[in-house]
Scaffold this motif. Structure first.
Motif, PDB file in Angstrom:
ATOM      1  N   PRO A   1      27.486 -80.630  78.337  1.00 11.00           N
ATOM      2  CA  PRO A   1      28.639 -79.782  78.651  1.00 11.00           C
ATOM      3  C   PRO A   1      28.883 -78.756  77.543  1.00 11.00           C
ATOM      4  O   PRO A   1      28.744 -79.057  76.362  1.00 11.00           O
ATOM      5  CB  PRO A   1      29.795 -80.785  78.737  1.00 11.00           C
ATOM      6  CG  PRO A   1      29.151 -82.083  79.075  1.00 11.00           C
ATOM      7  CD  PRO A   1      27.806 -82.056  78.393  1.00 11.00           C
ATOM      8  N   ASN A   2      29.198 -77.536  77.946  1.00 14.93           N
ATOM      9  CA  ASN A   2      29.471 -76.444  77.006  1.00 14.93           C
ATOM     10  C   ASN A   2      28.281 -76.126  76.110  1.00 14.93           C
ATOM     11  O   ASN A   2      28.449 -75.592  75.013  1.00 14.93           O
ATOM     12  CB  ASN A   2      30.695 -76.763  76.132  1.00 14.93           C
ATOM     13  CG  ASN A   2      31.927 -77.011  76.984  1.00 14.93           C
ATOM     14  OD1 ASN A   2      32.185 -76.286  77.938  1.00 14.93           O
ATOM     15  ND2 ASN A   2      32.656 -78.057  76.666  1.00 14.93           N
ATOM     16  N   PHE A   3      27.108 -76.439  76.576  1.00 18.46           N
ATOM     17  CA  PHE A   3      25.896 -76.188  75.804  1.00 18.46           C
ATOM     18  C   PHE A   3      25.003 -75.268  76.623  1.00 18.46           C
ATOM     19  O   PHE A   3      24.891 -75.422  77.825  1.00 18.46           O
ATOM     20  CB  PHE A   3      25.198 -77.516  75.527  1.00 18.46           C
ATOM     21  CG  PHE A   3      24.120 -77.445  74.492  1.00 18.46           C
ATOM     22  CD1 PHE A   3      22.822 -77.787  74.816  1.00 18.46           C
ATOM     23  CD2 PHE A   3      24.415 -77.085  73.184  1.00 18.46           C
ATOM     24  CE1 PHE A   3      21.819 -77.745  73.855  1.00 18.46           C
ATOM     25  CE2 PHE A   3      23.415 -77.034  72.235  1.00 18.46           C
ATOM     26  CZ  PHE A   3      22.121 -77.373  72.565  1.00 18.46           C
ATOM     27  N   ASN A   4      24.369 -74.293  75.950  1.00 19.63           N
ATOM     28  CA  ASN A   4      23.629 -73.295  76.725  1.00 19.63           C
ATOM     29  C   ASN A   4      22.246 -73.739  77.172  1.00 19.63           C
ATOM     30  O   ASN A   4      21.759 -73.314  78.197  1.00 19.63           O
ATOM     31  CB  ASN A   4      23.507 -72.012  75.909  1.00 19.63           C
ATOM     32  CG  ASN A   4      24.811 -71.242  75.877  1.00 19.63           C
ATOM     33  OD1 ASN A   4      25.501 -71.133  76.871  1.00 19.63           O
ATOM     34  ND2 ASN A   4      25.156 -70.731  74.713  1.00 19.63           N
ATOM     35  N   LYS A   5      21.596 -74.557  76.387  1.00 17.89           N
ATOM     36  CA  LYS A   5      20.202 -74.881  76.695  1.00 17.89           C
ATOM     37  C   LYS A   5      20.076 -75.937  77.782  1.00 17.89           C
ATOM     38  O   LYS A   5      20.801 -76.922  77.791  1.00 17.89           O
ATOM     39  CB  LYS A   5      19.505 -75.407  75.441  1.00 17.89           C
ATOM     40  CG  LYS A   5      19.081 -74.359  74.461  1.00 17.89           C
ATOM     41  CD  LYS A   5      18.202 -75.001  73.397  1.00 17.89           C
ATOM     42  CE  LYS A   5      17.780 -73.989  72.360  1.00 17.89           C
ATOM     43  NZ  LYS A   5      16.881 -74.593  71.357  1.00 17.89           N
ATOM     44  N   PHE A   6      19.102 -75.699  78.655  1.00 17.45           N
ATOM     45  CA  PHE A   6      18.648 -76.713  79.598  1.00 17.45           C
ATOM     46  C   PHE A   6      17.318 -77.252  79.078  1.00 17.45           C
ATOM     47  O   PHE A   6      16.509 -76.500  78.546  1.00 17.45           O
ATOM     48  CB  PHE A   6      18.397 -76.094  80.972  1.00 17.45           C
ATOM     49  CG  PHE A   6      19.603 -76.033  81.858  1.00 17.45           C
ATOM     50  CD1 PHE A   6      20.730 -75.353  81.464  1.00 17.45           C
ATOM     51  CD2 PHE A   6      19.588 -76.641  83.097  1.00 17.45           C
ATOM     52  CE1 PHE A   6      21.833 -75.272  82.295  1.00 17.45           C
ATOM     53  CE2 PHE A   6      20.692 -76.568  83.934  1.00 17.45           C
ATOM     54  CZ  PHE A   6      21.813 -75.888  83.539  1.00 17.45           C
TER      55      PHE A   6
END
Lengths: 113, 112
Positions: free
Chosen positions: A96-101
């Motif tokens: 959550p609230n993190f850009n990387k997949f």
């Protein structure tokens, strides 16, 4: 760094067989989980996702996945596959609230008519 | 319906050429991504952008740069193409509401 493992690289099934594709991830905190599908010649599209709540998630085309936190797993299932399910399937994880997949290496499913 | 478009489906370039791959999304998403997809390796993140003029390196940024001058457009640049950059390149944009990524059709780049 986070990692995502898909242990089955290539699966061959006959129509009407049941399917289970494995996905394990390495991050211990709260995660958002996804399964994407890529049909031959088409772009990646979302099959289903898990953010919170009921760990059994239902997606499109009869697919479902179960989040088992204790096993760090998010396996994809379908009770009866069809020839049209022939595709490559990717598991993906983010926080959550993190850009990387983070994507797994993919599983190619071949369904024989 | 979200649409992510990429400028070319197939591209053939020579070693040493500068290559531009363009991606446009129509959903006003802040986040955009460039991945490369190789058999057996899945999708690997090259760069992402979380806003106009803002970018961050992904896992494999070497040999690539990016540009995001407008919110809807995210460009991937291969400064001097090499044969090991032959791959499928996928662009994606992401909603900050539901965290879903939406992918373009991909550009299959061959460097000879």
């Amino acid at each position: 760094a986070q990692s995502v493992s898909q242990h089955n690289h290539h699966v061959i099934l006959s129509e009407a067989a049941s399917l289970e594709l494995g996905c394990n991830y390495s991050y211990g905190g709260t995660v958002n989980l996804f399964w994407y599908v890529q049909y031959p010649g088409q772009h990646l599209q979302l099959l289903l996702k898990y953010f919170s709540g009921d760990p059994l998630v239902k997606g499109i085309k009869g697919f479902e996945a179960e989040f088992i936190k204790s096993k760090f797993s998010f396996n994809l299932r379908k009770p009866s596959v069809q020839w049209s399910d022939t595709a490559e399937y990717f598991c993906a994880v983010t926080r959550p609230n993190f850009n990387k997949f983070y994507f797994g290496s993919g599983t190619k499913l071949n369904v024989k008519p | 319906d979200v649409k992510v478009t990429q400028s070319s489906r197939y591209l053939v370039k020579r070693t040493g050429e500068k290559v531009f791959l363009e991606c446009v999304q129509d959903m006003d998403h802040e986040n955009m991504f460039w991945y490369r997809q190789d058999p057996g390796l899945g999708l690997r993140l090259i760069y992402f952008s979380y806003d106009v003029k803002m970018k961050e390196k992904g896992d494999i940024p070497e040999g690539y740069s990016v540009s995001r001058e407008k919110k809807e457009r995210f460009s991937l640049i291969l400064e001097s193409a090499s044969t090991n950059q032959t791959s499928m390149y996928l662009c994606a944009s992401r909603s900050t509401v539901n965290y879903e990524q939406y992918f373009g059709p991909g550009t299959r780049l061959t460097v000879t």
